[in-house]
Motif scaffolding. Structure first.
Motif, mmCIF file in Angstrom:
data_model
loop_
_atom_site.group_PDB
_atom_site.id
_atom_site.type_symbol
_atom_site.label_atom_id
_atom_site.label_comp_id
_atom_site.label_asym_id
_atom_site.label_seq_id
_atom_site.Cartn_x
_atom_site.Cartn_y
_atom_site.Cartn_z
ATOM 1 N N THR A 192 -7.570 4.129 -1.306
ATOM 2 C CA THR A 192 -8.117 3.003 -0.553
ATOM 3 C C THR A 192 -9.297 2.378 -1.281
ATOM 4 O OG1 THR A 192 -7.408 3.981 1.529
ATOM 5 C CG2 THR A 192 -9.149 2.320 1.645
ATOM 6 N N LYS A 229 -7.959 0.427 -4.232
ATOM 7 C CA LYS A 229 -7.211 -0.745 -3.775
ATOM 8 C C LYS A 229 -8.175 -1.847 -3.318
ATOM 9 C CE LYS A 229 -2.956 -2.089 -2.385
ATOM 10 N NZ LYS A 229 -1.951 -2.531 -3.300
ATOM 11 N N TRP A 256 0.852 -1.191 0.000
ATOM 12 C CA TRP A 256 0.000 0.000 0.000
ATOM 13 C C TRP A 256 0.881 1.231 0.000
ATOM 14 C CZ3 TRP A 256 -5.429 0.834 1.659
ATOM 15 C CH2 TRP A 256 -6.217 -0.317 1.493
#
Length: 78
Positions: A51, A54, A34
């Motif tokens: 986020t 992802k 990340w």
């Protein structure tokens, strides 16, 4: 109604990583590839849009998150 910021709140980051301690959050984020930045207090900061992408399985890269400039075109209005 709560307004969301551009970055994850501490509780949201703890939910994703499973850790409260910033050092463990950093380790989890690094091990899981990340992207994040650190504050001066060495706390990880993760973007909300990053986020969402992802977690949706979209590989976040600069090309698919750039903002499109919008302009009003009245040339075809009579």
């Amino acid at each position: 109604m709560e307004i969301q910021t551009e970055t994850l709140a501490d509780e949201e980051l703890a939910t994703i990583t499973g850790y409260q301690l910033p050092s463990k959050q950093i380790r989890w984020l690094t091990e899981n590839h990340w992207e994040f930045v650190l504050t001066g207090a060495r706390r990880p900061i993760v973007g909300r849009m990053y986020t969402r992408m992802k977690l949706a399985g979209v590989k976040p890269v600069a090309g698919n998150v750039e903002a499109k400039v919008w302009a009003l075109d009245l040339s075809k209005v009579s």
